[in-house]
Design a protein around this motif. Structure first.
Motif, PDB file in Angstrom:
ATOM      1  N   VAL A 118       0.897  -1.170   0.076  1.00 34.74           N
ATOM      2  CA  VAL A 118       0.038   0.062  -0.021  1.00 34.74           C
ATOM      3  C   VAL A 118       0.755   1.240   0.070  1.00 34.74           C
ATOM      4  O   VAL A 118       1.969   1.346   0.865  1.00 34.74           O
ATOM      5  CB  VAL A 118      -0.984   0.116   1.156  1.00 34.74           C
ATOM      6  N   GLY A 119       0.577   2.219  -0.766  1.00 37.43           N
ATOM      7  CA  GLY A 119       1.193   3.367  -0.855  1.00 37.43           C
ATOM      8  C   GLY A 119       0.145   4.442  -0.450  1.00 37.43           C
ATOM      9  O   GLY A 119      -0.984   4.638  -0.552  1.00 37.43           O
ATOM     10  N   GLU A 120       0.813   5.655   0.455  1.00 44.76           N
ATOM     11  CA  GLU A 120       0.251   6.915   0.994  1.00 44.76           C
ATOM     12  C   GLU A 120       1.198   7.884   0.966  1.00 44.76           C
ATOM     13  O   GLU A 120       2.307   7.602   0.572  1.00 44.76           O
ATOM     14  CB  GLU A 120      -0.657   6.533   2.321  1.00 44.76           C
ATOM     15  N   LYS A 121       0.562   9.165   0.943  1.00 47.33           N
ATOM     16  CA  LYS A 121       1.616  10.230   1.392  1.00 47.33           C
ATOM     17  C   LYS A 121       2.193  10.163   2.845  1.00 47.33           C
ATOM     18  O   LYS A 121       1.369   9.839   3.838  1.00 47.33           O
ATOM     19  CB  LYS A 121       0.785  11.704   1.052  1.00 47.33           C
ATOM     20  N   VAL A 122       3.155  10.734   2.951  1.00 45.43           N
ATOM     21  CA  VAL A 122       3.864  10.749   4.416  1.00 45.43           C
ATOM     22  C   VAL A 122       2.839  11.830   5.275  1.00 45.43           C
ATOM     23  O   VAL A 122       2.855  11.621   6.266  1.00 45.43           O
ATOM     24  CB  VAL A 122       5.358  11.363   4.627  1.00 45.43           C
ATOM     25  N   ASN A 123       2.474  12.598   4.705  1.00 45.60           N
ATOM     26  CA  ASN A 123       1.525  13.761   5.148  1.00 45.60           C
ATOM     27  C   ASN A 123       0.349  13.422   5.604  1.00 45.60           C
ATOM     28  O   ASN A 123      -0.678  13.741   4.736  1.00 45.60           O
ATOM     29  CB  ASN A 123       1.568  15.041   4.188  1.00 45.60           C
ATOM     30  N   ASN A 203      23.222   2.646   7.278  1.00 43.45           N
ATOM     31  CA  ASN A 203      23.717   2.745   6.007  1.00 43.45           C
ATOM     32  C   ASN A 203      22.619   3.169   5.134  1.00 43.45           C
ATOM     33  O   ASN A 203      21.541   3.512   5.544  1.00 43.45           O
ATOM     34  CB  ASN A 203      24.146   1.220   5.300  1.00 43.45           C
ATOM     35  N   GLN A 204      22.809   3.354   3.787  1.00 48.09           N
ATOM     36  CA  GLN A 204      22.166   3.834   2.848  1.00 48.09           C
ATOM     37  C   GLN A 204      20.844   3.109   2.969  1.00 48.09           C
ATOM     38  O   GLN A 204      20.715   1.614   2.691  1.00 48.09           O
ATOM     39  CB  GLN A 204      22.745   3.728   1.400  1.00 48.09           C
ATOM     40  N   ILE A 205      19.552   3.852   3.110  1.00 46.34           N
ATOM     41  CA  ILE A 205      18.156   3.248   3.058  1.00 46.34           C
ATOM     42  C   ILE A 205      17.651   2.958   1.704  1.00 46.34           C
ATOM     43  O   ILE A 205      17.736   3.826   0.872  1.00 46.34           O
ATOM     44  CB  ILE A 205      17.165   4.206   4.055  1.00 46.34           C
ATOM     45  N   LYS A 206      16.932   1.771   1.623  1.00 51.90           N
ATOM     46  CA  LYS A 206      16.530   1.576   0.344  1.00 51.90           C
ATOM     47  C   LYS A 206      15.334   1.157   0.251  1.00 51.90           C
ATOM     48  O   LYS A 206      14.883   0.576   1.223  1.00 51.90           O
ATOM     49  CB  LYS A 206      17.336   0.227  -0.278  1.00 51.90           C
ATOM     50  N   ASN A 207      14.482   1.372  -0.920  1.00 51.37           N
ATOM     51  CA  ASN A 207      13.054   0.985  -0.840  1.00 51.37           C
ATOM     52  C   ASN A 207      13.045  -0.404  -1.389  1.00 51.37           C
ATOM     53  O   ASN A 207      13.252  -0.734  -2.499  1.00 51.37           O
ATOM     54  CB  ASN A 207      12.389   1.852  -1.957  1.00 51.37           C
ATOM     55  N   ILE A 208      12.556  -1.186  -0.554  1.00 52.68           N
ATOM     56  CA  ILE A 208      12.527  -2.702  -1.124  1.00 52.68           C
ATOM     57  C   ILE A 208      11.129  -3.082  -1.690  1.00 52.68           C
ATOM     58  O   ILE A 208      11.036  -3.970  -2.375  1.00 52.68           O
ATOM     59  CB  ILE A 208      12.496  -3.536   0.329  1.00 52.68           C
ATOM     60  N   TYR A 209      10.463  -1.897  -1.999  1.00 51.40           N
ATOM     61  CA  TYR A 209       9.205  -2.316  -2.550  1.00 51.40           C
ATOM     62  C   TYR A 209       9.398  -1.622  -4.226  1.00 51.40           C
ATOM     63  O   TYR A 209       8.214  -1.520  -4.925  1.00 51.40           O
ATOM     64  CB  TYR A 209       8.022  -1.367  -1.878  1.00 51.40           C
ATOM     65  N   GLU A 210      10.447  -1.094  -4.706  1.00 49.76           N
ATOM     66  CA  GLU A 210      10.552  -0.938  -6.075  1.00 49.76           C
ATOM     67  C   GLU A 210      10.019  -1.592  -7.063  1.00 49.76           C
ATOM     68  O   GLU A 210       9.559  -1.236  -8.009  1.00 49.76           O
ATOM     69  CB  GLU A 210      12.041  -0.523  -6.262  1.00 49.76           C
ATOM     70  N   THR A 211       9.881  -3.029  -6.894  1.00 50.40           N
ATOM     71  CA  THR A 211       9.597  -3.883  -8.081  1.00 50.40           C
ATOM     72  C   THR A 211       7.999  -4.471  -7.631  1.00 50.40           C
ATOM     73  O   THR A 211       7.532  -5.125  -8.433  1.00 50.40           O
ATOM     74  CB  THR A 211      10.486  -4.919  -8.260  1.00 50.40           C
ATOM     75  N   GLU A 212       7.412  -4.014  -6.880  1.00 50.81           N
ATOM     76  CA  GLU A 212       6.136  -4.524  -6.032  1.00 50.81           C
ATOM     77  C   GLU A 212       5.027  -3.666  -6.822  1.00 50.81           C
ATOM     78  O   GLU A 212       5.333  -2.346  -6.947  1.00 50.81           O
ATOM     79  CB  GLU A 212       5.943  -4.489  -4.819  1.00 50.81           C
ATOM     80  N   LYS A 213       3.867  -4.182  -6.820  1.00 50.27           N
ATOM     81  CA  LYS A 213       2.688  -3.427  -7.404  1.00 50.27           C
ATOM     82  C   LYS A 213       2.154  -2.884  -6.147  1.00 50.27           C
ATOM     83  O   LYS A 213       1.653  -3.331  -5.086  1.00 50.27           O
ATOM     84  CB  LYS A 213       1.645  -4.284  -8.029  1.00 50.27           C
ATOM     85  N   ILE A 214       1.909  -1.490  -6.210  1.00 50.30           N
ATOM     86  CA  ILE A 214       1.770  -0.390  -5.069  1.00 50.30           C
ATOM     87  C   ILE A 214       0.265  -0.053  -5.620  1.00 50.30           C
ATOM     88  O   ILE A 214       0.011   0.361  -6.447  1.00 50.30           O
ATOM     89  CB  ILE A 214       2.563   0.477  -4.911  1.00 50.30           C
ATOM     90  N   ILE A 215      -0.718  -0.441  -4.310  1.00 51.17           N
ATOM     91  CA  ILE A 215      -2.017   0.130  -4.296  1.00 51.17           C
ATOM     92  C   ILE A 215      -2.475   1.224  -3.481  1.00 51.17           C
ATOM     93  O   ILE A 215      -1.608   1.433  -2.337  1.00 51.17           O
ATOM     94  CB  ILE A 215      -3.052  -1.054  -4.353  1.00 51.17           C
ATOM     95  N   SER A 216      -3.532   2.085  -3.671  1.00 51.98           N
ATOM     96  CA  SER A 216      -3.829   3.086  -2.790  1.00 51.98           C
ATOM     97  C   SER A 216      -4.531   2.391  -1.537  1.00 51.98           C
ATOM     98  O   SER A 216      -4.839   1.398  -1.382  1.00 51.98           O
ATOM     99  CB  SER A 216      -4.670   4.080  -3.573  1.00 51.98           C
ATOM    100  N   TRP A 217      -4.788   3.185  -0.445  1.00 51.85           N
ATOM    101  CA  TRP A 217      -5.185   3.176   0.606  1.00 51.85           C
ATOM    102  C   TRP A 217      -6.726   2.558   0.397  1.00 51.85           C
ATOM    103  O   TRP A 217      -7.322   1.865   1.034  1.00 51.85           O
ATOM    104  CB  TRP A 217      -5.350   4.112   1.849  1.00 51.85           C
ATOM    105  N   ASN A 218      -7.462   3.589  -0.404  1.00 53.67           N
ATOM    106  CA  ASN A 218      -8.970   3.260  -0.686  1.00 53.67           C
ATOM    107  C   ASN A 218      -8.886   2.164  -1.357  1.00 53.67           C
ATOM    108  O   ASN A 218      -9.976   1.323  -1.434  1.00 53.67           O
ATOM    109  CB  ASN A 218      -9.192   4.421  -1.585  1.00 53.67           C
TER     110      ASN A 218
END
Length: 263
Positions: A118-123, A203-218
């Motif tokens: 799931v993807g959302e805004k930080v804000n 260390n350098q922080i990485k986005n482990i979800y780069e290759t995943e399908k991200i959906i919205s909260w709704n």
């Protein structure tokens, strides 16, 4: 209380934030159904532009009533725990990734026994900061703030002596790093165990979800509702005596606003 705007807050002070910070947290969920309550540890690692927040304990020890567990079964990527004939839970390894420059929050959720992303805004929070006080937590001077979010009211403790923004779970958007949170109904409690500024292990922080399908909260909420309806149809087909059955979501941190469903 002083009400603040957080539309641009997360972009402030990016250039002055040079520390790599680590915080270990104790996290408790005191569920409505007490047998499902958990207590485990999480870590927050944050640098100038990104953060990750994840749980360390992926064993049955996270369940407060672990003495009641009588069956543990691996189902796909998840481990299912049976605490009674009517109580099942999953051992879930949480991982929350934030990118402050892109105002992006990504995390994993479970619908039945499947992982989704799931993807959302930080804000997300509209905080009201309480008047300044001399609250000291682990040696850092702190303030408190209140916000209502998806069915619960939360009180956060934050400090600008550690970092100008950031926080565990979805909590963010205050002028300082959030180091403790509790919901006023005591359902969800996050407490700091250890704070390390200028950590050498971040260390350098990485986005482990780069290759995943991200959906919205709704879409996540709608997908959850549809899966429950599918389960109801299955239960209805198995019911031989016409007895009315129900599904009601009562043990979620966030209110999915799903009505009680019947068959």
């Amino acid at each position: 209380m002083k009400k603040i705007s957080i539309l641009t807050l997360l972009l402030l002070n990016l250039n002055v934030f040079s520390q790599n910070v680590e915080i270990d947290y104790s996290v408790s969920e005191n569920t409505n159904d007490a047998i499902l309550s958990t207590s485990t540890t999480y870590k927050l690692a944050i640098n100038k532009n990104q953060s990750v927040y994840f749980n360390n304990n992926d064993s049955i020890k996270q369940f407060k009533h672990q003495n009641l567990i009588f069956d543990v079964e691996k189902i796909g990527e998840l481990t299912q725990v049976k605490l009674s004939d009517n109580h099942y839970a999953y051992i879930k390894q949480d991982f929350y990734y934030k990118n402050y420059e892109k105002d992006t929050l990504i995390y994993n959720e479970i619908i039945l026994n499947k992982k989704i992303f799931v993807g959302e805004k930080v804000n997300l929070f509209n905080w009201e900061i309480k008047p300044k006080s001399d609250t000291i937590v682990l040696g850092f001077k702190c303030q408190k703030a209140i916000a209502k979010f998806r069915g619960r009211i939360y009180e956060a403790t934050f400090s600008n002596e550690i970092a100008p923004y950031g926080g565990p779970w979805k909590f963010d958007g205050l002028p300082g790093l959030i180091i403790a949170v509790r919901s006023l109904d005591n359902y969800f409690v996050i407490e700091p165990i250890k704070i390390i500024k200028d950590s050498k292990s971040v260390n350098q922080i990485k986005n482990i979800y780069e290759t995943e399908k991200i959906i919205s909260w709704n879409l996540y909420r709608k997908t959850y509702e549809n899966k429950l309806k599918e389960q109801l149809k299955k239960l209805k087909s198995l019911s031989e005596d016409g007895e009315v059955g129900t599904i009601k979501i009562t043990d979620k941190i966030e209110d999915l606003e799903l009505p009680e469903m019947k068959f």
